[in-house]
Design an enzyme around this catalytic site. Structure first.
Site, PDB file in Angstrom:
ATOM      1  N   CYS A 244      38.503  37.464  38.179  1.00 32.38           N
ATOM      2  CA  CYS A 244      37.171  36.998  38.592  1.00 32.38           C
ATOM      3  C   CYS A 244      36.926  35.529  38.241  1.00 32.38           C
ATOM      4  O   CYS A 244      36.539  34.725  39.089  1.00 32.38           O
ATOM      5  CB  CYS A 244      36.081  37.902  38.010  1.00 32.38           C
ATOM      6  SG  CYS A 244      35.834  37.777  36.218  1.00 32.38           S
TER       7      CYS A 244
ATOM      8  N   HIS B 184      31.885  39.365  33.917  1.00 33.95           N
ATOM      9  CA  HIS B 184      32.208  39.277  35.354  1.00 33.95           C
ATOM     10  C   HIS B 184      31.408  38.159  36.003  1.00 33.95           C
ATOM     11  O   HIS B 184      30.221  37.981  35.743  1.00 33.95           O
ATOM     12  CB  HIS B 184      31.928  40.594  36.069  1.00 33.95           C
ATOM     13  CG  HIS B 184      32.470  40.608  37.464  1.00 33.95           C
ATOM     14  ND1 HIS B 184      33.819  40.668  37.747  1.00 33.95           N
ATOM     15  CD2 HIS B 184      31.841  40.526  38.668  1.00 33.95           C
ATOM     16  CE1 HIS B 184      34.003  40.635  39.051  1.00 33.95           C
ATOM     17  NE2 HIS B 184      32.820  40.550  39.640  1.00 33.95           N
TER      18      HIS B 184
ATOM     19  N   HIS C 213      33.754  37.638  45.309  1.00 35.20           N
ATOM     20  CA  HIS C 213      34.347  37.749  43.974  1.00 35.20           C
ATOM     21  C   HIS C 213      35.683  38.479  44.043  1.00 35.20           C
ATOM     22  O   HIS C 213      36.042  39.066  45.071  1.00 35.20           O
ATOM     23  CB  HIS C 213      33.387  38.455  43.016  1.00 35.20           C
ATOM     24  CG  HIS C 213      33.179  39.919  43.310  1.00 35.20           C
ATOM     25  ND1 HIS C 213      32.941  40.860  42.331  1.00 35.20           N
ATOM     26  CD2 HIS C 213      33.156  40.624  44.487  1.00 35.20           C
ATOM     27  CE1 HIS C 213      32.786  42.058  42.884  1.00 35.20           C
ATOM     28  NE2 HIS C 213      32.912  41.937  44.184  1.00 35.20           N
TER      29      HIS C 213
END
Length: 345
Positions: free
Chosen positions: A258, A307, A319
């Site tokens: 990520c 995240h 993402h």
């Protein structure tokens, strides 16, 4: 003569015990048979457990990324210090050589000055203390001794700093190995659990994920929102990476995790940002209202900020979700953890 006695019959108590045991065995067997089908978790239960394991793997991944970044930084710092020490030692040797030449010249002209001879076989610090009131050295020699003294101090300090950083590096490498093992363990558990599903169940889950990603992509396209400048360039880069697989610790160009995707996106836009999601959350201007987000803003999820993605408009992000998925569009409401805030770089 053969015996014709009748065999001994079991007592009534023994018959009762045996009968009860047999009945209990039948009941337990029946219960086990009835329970067996329900022992296998449903597709949704497996998905929930797998998602949780992947979330824990991503948490460990960001800690792994942090340890890896620290290791690389320490290696560069140690290399710089070691280069400085090597150059400093050369300078110190040159200074000592020059003092040695002075001694040789004095010897040729009538013997070595006792004070200089003392220096060549002693610690300069001690010698300066002893010779400071003796006025036995020329001003030039005193300055040379002071320069040697200062160079020795610098080298001692740099060697001490290098030693401490080497210890820190060894500790960081140990931590890195532990974090890597944690990630691999979580991923292995998730794969084992996922593989317990039937082929049809796996196909259904994958189809649901693909459909959700396509729907999110259409929402973004319908929004007509666009961004300019560096945020726009970062977003455009992220769009060009759609479909590339998630791999923990990866920063491109074939795969990403990520924070690897977001750091690569901004690097492509000419902006250097930190490697990990937690560090990325400390830069720029924080935006706490989802309605104020702009395309290209960094968006952070979960309480520990493990995240991060890029805002894509209409409540969507681009993402790299987790192992087993690819870079994709997704609704902020389906990430699995709460939206914490955005960052405008």
């Amino acid at each position: 003569m053969a015996s014709h006695r009748r065999p001994k019959q079991p007592s009534r108590a023994r018959v009762t015990v045996l009968t009860t045991a047999a009945a209990a065995a039948v009941v337990l067997s029946s219960q086990a048979a009835n329970a067996a089908p329900s022992e296998k978790p449903s597709k949704d239960e497996v998905k929930g457990k797998v998602d949780k394991l992947y979330e824990e793997a991503e948490q460990a991944t960001e800690k792994y990324n942090g340890a890896k970044e620290k290791q690389e930084k320490l290696q560069k710092e140690i290399s710089t210090i070691q280069d400085n020490v090597a150059r400093g030692q050369e300078e110190l040797n040159e200074l000592r050589d020059s003092m040695g030449l002075a001694a040789a010249a004095q010897y040729r002209t009538g013997g070595v000055d006792p004070s200089l001879q003392l220096f060549l076989s002693s610690n300069p610090d001690d010698y300066l203390d002893k010779a400071s009131t003796a006025d036995q050295l020329s001003a030039q020699q005193v300055e040379a001794l002071k320069e040697i003294q200062e160079k020795q101090r610098e080298l001692a300090q740099e060697r001490s700093e290098a030693s401490e950083k080497l210890k820190d590096l060894a500790s960081t490498r140990t931590e890195l190995g532990k974090k890597k093992q944690q990630v691999q363990t979580k991923l292995s558990e998730a794969r084992t659990l996922y593989n317990s599903l039937t082929a049809a169940e796996k196909a259904k889950l994958e189809a649901d994920q693909d459909r959700a990603s396509r729907d999110s992509g259409r929402d973004v396209l319908d929004s007509g929102s666009a961004s300019s400048g560096r945020a726009g360039a970062a977003y455009a880069f992220a769009q060009s990476q759609l479909g590339k697989p998630y791999v923990y610790g990866a920063t491109g160009t074939g795969s990403y995790d990520c924070s690897g995707l977001t750091s690569a996106a901004y690097a492509a836009a000419g902006v250097g940002i930190p490697r990990t999601s937690e560090a990325q959350s400390t830069i720029g201007t924080k935006i706490y209202s989802q309605s104020q987000l702009q395309v290209g803003d960094l968006v952070f999820f979960f309480n520990d900020l493990h995240h991060v993605g890029l805002y894509a408009g209409n409540g969507q992000i681009i993402h790299a979700p987790r192992t087993g998925t690819v870079v994709r569009y997704e609704s902020m409401g389906t990430i699995g953890g709460p939206f914490m805030f955005g960052v405008r770089v």
